[in-house]
Design a protein around this motif. Structure first.
Motif, PDB file in Angstrom:
ATOM      1  N   MET A   1       0.823  -1.214   0.000  1.00 29.32           N
ATOM      2  CA  MET A   1       0.000   0.000   0.000  1.00 29.32           C
ATOM      3  C   MET A   1       0.859   1.268   0.000  1.00 29.32           C
ATOM      4  O   MET A   1       0.637   2.179  -0.798  1.00 29.32           O
ATOM      5  CB  MET A   1      -0.922  -0.025   1.227  1.00 29.32           C
ATOM      6  N   TYR A   2       1.850   1.305   0.877  1.00 26.95           N
ATOM      7  CA  TYR A   2       2.692   2.499   1.000  1.00 26.95           C
ATOM      8  C   TYR A   2       3.466   2.750  -0.292  1.00 26.95           C
ATOM      9  O   TYR A   2       3.520   3.880  -0.791  1.00 26.95           O
ATOM     10  CB  TYR A   2       3.640   2.326   2.197  1.00 26.95           C
ATOM     11  N   GLY A   3       4.039   1.698  -0.847  1.00 26.68           N
ATOM     12  CA  GLY A   3       4.787   1.846  -2.094  1.00 26.68           C
ATOM     13  C   GLY A   3       3.899   2.349  -3.222  1.00 26.68           C
ATOM     14  O   GLY A   3       4.304   3.183  -4.036  1.00 26.68           O
ATOM     15  N   THR A   4       2.648   1.849  -3.249  1.00 23.35           N
ATOM     16  CA  THR A   4       1.724   2.292  -4.293  1.00 23.35           C
ATOM     17  C   THR A   4       1.348   3.755  -4.091  1.00 23.35           C
ATOM     18  O   THR A   4       1.244   4.519  -5.048  1.00 23.35           O
ATOM     19  CB  THR A   4       0.476   1.393  -4.315  1.00 23.35           C
ATOM     20  N   LEU A   5       1.165   4.149  -2.826  1.00 25.79           N
ATOM     21  CA  LEU A   5       0.880   5.564  -2.535  1.00 25.79           C
ATOM     22  C   LEU A   5       2.032   6.441  -3.000  1.00 25.79           C
ATOM     23  O   LEU A   5       1.844   7.579  -3.409  1.00 25.79           O
ATOM     24  CB  LEU A   5       0.668   5.771  -1.035  1.00 25.79           C
ATOM     25  N   LEU A   6       3.251   5.885  -2.949  1.00 28.55           N
ATOM     26  CA  LEU A   6       4.419   6.644  -3.381  1.00 28.55           C
ATOM     27  C   LEU A   6       4.582   6.613  -4.901  1.00 28.55           C
ATOM     28  O   LEU A   6       5.568   7.110  -5.432  1.00 28.55           O
ATOM     29  CB  LEU A   6       5.679   6.098  -2.713  1.00 28.55           C
ATOM     30  N   GLY A   7       3.635   5.976  -5.577  1.00 31.77           N
ATOM     31  CA  GLY A   7       3.628   6.033  -7.031  1.00 31.77           C
ATOM     32  C   GLY A   7       4.208   4.828  -7.737  1.00 31.77           C
ATOM     33  O   GLY A   7       4.418   4.853  -8.942  1.00 31.77           O
ATOM     34  N   ARG A   8       4.483   3.755  -6.983  1.00 28.04           N
ATOM     35  CA  ARG A   8       4.984   2.546  -7.656  1.00 28.04           C
ATOM     36  C   ARG A   8       3.826   1.599  -7.935  1.00 28.04           C
ATOM     37  O   ARG A   8       2.738   1.771  -7.400  1.00 28.04           O
ATOM     38  CB  ARG A   8       6.031   1.868  -6.765  1.00 28.04           C
ATOM     39  N   GLN A   9       4.081   0.598  -8.769  1.00 30.72           N
ATOM     40  CA  GLN A   9       3.012  -0.321  -9.150  1.00 30.72           C
ATOM     41  C   GLN A   9       2.813  -1.407  -8.090  1.00 30.72           C
ATOM     42  O   GLN A   9       3.792  -1.933  -7.553  1.00 30.72           O
ATOM     43  CB  GLN A   9       3.334  -0.980 -10.487  1.00 30.72           C
ATOM     44  N   PRO A  10       1.532  -1.775  -7.794  1.00 31.91           N
ATOM     45  CA  PRO A  10       1.282  -2.808  -6.783  1.00 31.91           C
ATOM     46  C   PRO A  10       2.003  -4.125  -7.082  1.00 31.91           C
ATOM     47  O   PRO A  10       2.550  -4.752  -6.168  1.00 31.91           O
ATOM     48  CB  PRO A  10      -0.234  -2.995  -6.841  1.00 31.91           C
ATOM     49  N   GLU A  11       2.028  -4.546  -8.353  1.00 31.16           N
ATOM     50  CA  GLU A  11       2.668  -5.830  -8.693  1.00 31.16           C
ATOM     51  C   GLU A  11       4.157  -5.769  -8.345  1.00 31.16           C
ATOM     52  O   GLU A  11       4.725  -6.713  -7.801  1.00 31.16           O
ATOM     53  CB  GLU A  11       2.533  -6.151 -10.191  1.00 31.16           C
ATOM     54  N   PHE A  12       4.758  -4.636  -8.679  1.00 30.14           N
ATOM     55  CA  PHE A  12       6.176  -4.433  -8.389  1.00 30.14           C
ATOM     56  C   PHE A  12       6.422  -4.499  -6.882  1.00 30.14           C
ATOM     57  O   PHE A  12       7.379  -5.138  -6.423  1.00 30.14           O
ATOM     58  CB  PHE A  12       6.609  -3.077  -8.954  1.00 30.14           C
ATOM     59  N   MET A  13       5.534  -3.869  -6.108  1.00 28.21           N
ATOM     60  CA  MET A  13       5.695  -3.853  -4.655  1.00 28.21           C
ATOM     61  C   MET A  13       5.547  -5.248  -4.064  1.00 28.21           C
ATOM     62  O   MET A  13       6.240  -5.601  -3.116  1.00 28.21           O
ATOM     63  CB  MET A  13       4.675  -2.910  -4.004  1.00 28.21           C
TER      64      MET A  13
END
Lengths: 276, 245
Positions: B114-126
């Motif tokens: 969730m945090y990584g996605t909020l920072l603009g990265r892709q969920p799959e990548f996270m």
């Protein structure tokens, strides 16, 4: 260099286009937020899925006793009152929950919005989507009741996503409108809740429309929620493609509410985070 | 000369003071009737202009309330400038108040995604990176544990690990280098150095003047929303220290 890695505070913002672009760009995040909401609600509590259904089911139970057994409302067309009532309560609950959740989402996520850049509209739309997902789950109960009472399930239930989608547009639009105002005045949410309750009572969810005097019928017809409910009931157990006028009114109010909400929102976005 | 990574032109940012802000619609309506509605503005930043070149490290110093954090949030796109213009070129890693949107009821794994996605990265990548991120914060055994059982130190390490698990063009750092114990601090300082060596442009706020002297190419002294002094880190830090006494 792509546009996502370039930030210019002066970049011309195209109202409506920018917001929908933001939502599309953040679809992964939206899916994640909706998933989190459902997980928090279902997996991590003892009552699980029953929590969401508790409120509409209890309301339905009480109203069924009062209006079905004591007042003996006749909703006509050989439809058992319980089916009429439950479908009404579920849809009205969807409407009020989605609108309030979308309206509170931006103030509620102030902690996130003041730390990382996320287009705020993402949170409102996610909230409305979570409510829609809950509604789809609660429909299962209605289907069971329809089977038990012998009403059966017509083929038109596969069209249910149409009124759900329309409702999503309506509630997201109204929610964004409330959310933008709530950043300035937080009691707007309470005010909205009162209006939503009024609209709900003006919708024949638990009473048959036949009890309304003719001269007041126009109020019900003008109420957008009535068109959603009529279309929903038609697909759910009527087994017919309802009145085209009702259908058109539903689609039109959905699109208008969505565009109006997004447009009003885009006018106030700049001051939004500073005020949070 | 190449285009700078960050350009700020005459940017100002105002907050509305909470005591004059009508908090509720009811109050606003009353004030409107009484014709008392006044908006007192607090200018946190006044006419700031600055450039950060590609690969340059800018250190920002100044007392509390100088507008340092507001400046960082403006560069990170969180707060839009009230006036003026901000341009940032390249991917940005904002390290400001780490751990935004952590849900205590969810597991570390879910929060990393969730945090990584909020920072603009892709969920799959996270999802792919989550084990490695937890490993770096020495939290391998706690990946499936809800965050409510985490200590504040563990939370801070997790936040730092997610925020820095990236290869940004621009790094915006607000007072987050003092996270965790001595060993973790050294580890995070190293990671920061690697990012700088890889050519990231950095804007860094720190009360630790030693850090500024060590890694900044240029320094800026911010006071009451204005740039007091800008230039060589040693000079700026010395002047700032002299003013503090």
């Amino acid at each position: 260099m792509t546009s996502t890695t370039y930030y210019d505070s002066d970049q011309a913002r195209r109202p409506l286009v920018t917001e929908f672009q933001n939502l599309w760009d953040n679809r992964g995040l939206i899916r994640l937020i909706v998933g989190r909401d459902l997980t928090l609600r279902y997996k991590r509590s003892t009552l699980g899925i029953w929590w969401t259904l508790l409120n509409p089911l209890l309301t339905t139970g009480v109203m069924w006793i009062v209006f079905g057994q004591i007042f003996r409302f006749d909703v006509g067309a050989g439809i058992p009152y319980i089916v009429y009532l439950l479908s009404g309560i579920l849809l009205v609950t969807f409407f009020s929950q989605a609108t309030i959740a979308a309206g509170s989402a931006i103030v509620g996520n102030a902690g996130v919005l003041s730390k990382v850049y996320v287009p705020p509209e993402v949170f409102s739309v996610s909230a409305a989507l979570s409510a829609a997902a809950n509604f789809m789950i609660s429909i299962i109960i209605l289907l069971v009741v329809q089977i038990i009472t012998g009403v059966g399930i017509p083929w038109t239930v596969i069209l249910i996503p149409i009124p759900v989608l329309a409702m999503l547009g309506l509630t997201a639009g109204l929610g964004l409108l409330i959310a933008a105002a709530a950043v300035h005045f937080f009691d707007v949410i309470d005010l909205a809740a009162v209006f939503i309750q009024l609209v709900s009572y003006l919708t024949p969810s638990f009473y048959p429309i036949s009890i309304i005097p003719d001269k007041f019928l126009f109020v019900v017809y003008l109420n957008p929620l009535y068109s959603y409910l009529t279309v929903f009931r038609g697909f759910m157990y009527g087994g017919e493609f309802v009145d085209w006028w009702m259908f058109a009114y539903m689609v039109a109010t959905s699109i208008i509410a969505l565009l109006l909400g997004v447009w009003m929102f885009s006018r106030s976005w700049r001051s939004l985070v500073v005020l949070l | 000369m190449t285009t700078p990574a960050i350009e700020v032109r005459d940017a100002s940012l105002a907050f509305r003071l909470s005591r004059s802000r009508a908090g509720t619609f009811k109050e606003a309506a009353i004030q409107m009737v009484k014709r008392q509605i006044t908006y007192e503005k607090l200018w946190a930043l006044k006419g700031i202009s600055l450039d950060v070149a590609d690969g340059e490290v800018l250190g920002v110093v100044g007392p509390n309330g100088a507008g340092k954090s507001t400046l960082m949030k403006m560069l990170a796109r969180v707060l839009p400038p009230t006036e003026g213009r901000v341009v940032v070129r390249g991917t940005v890693a904002p390290m400001i108040e780490l751990g935004a949107g952590f849900s205590m009821e969810l597991t570390a794994y879910e929060n990393i995604v969730m945090y990584g996605t909020l920072l603009g990265r892709q969920p799959e990548f996270m999802r792919e990176r989550a084990p490695e991120i937890a490993h770096w914060a020495s939290l391998d055994d706690f990946l499936d544990v809800p965050l409510r059982s985490y200590s504040s130190g563990m939370l801070a390490r997790l936040g730092f690990s997610v925020a820095t698990d990236t290869d940004p063009d621009v790094l915006i750092v607000d007072e987050v280098l003092s996270v965790g114990d001595a060993a973790f601090q050294q580890k995070s300082a190293e990671r920061m150095k690697n990012m700088i060596d890889d050519g990231a442009s950095v804007v860094l706020v720190s009360h630790n003047l030693q850090t500024v002297l060590e890694i900044a190419d240029r320094a800026m002294w911010l006071d009451q929303g204005l740039i007091r002094l800008e230039g060589d880190p040693e000079e700026v830090v010395a002047a700032y220290q002299a003013s503090v006494g």
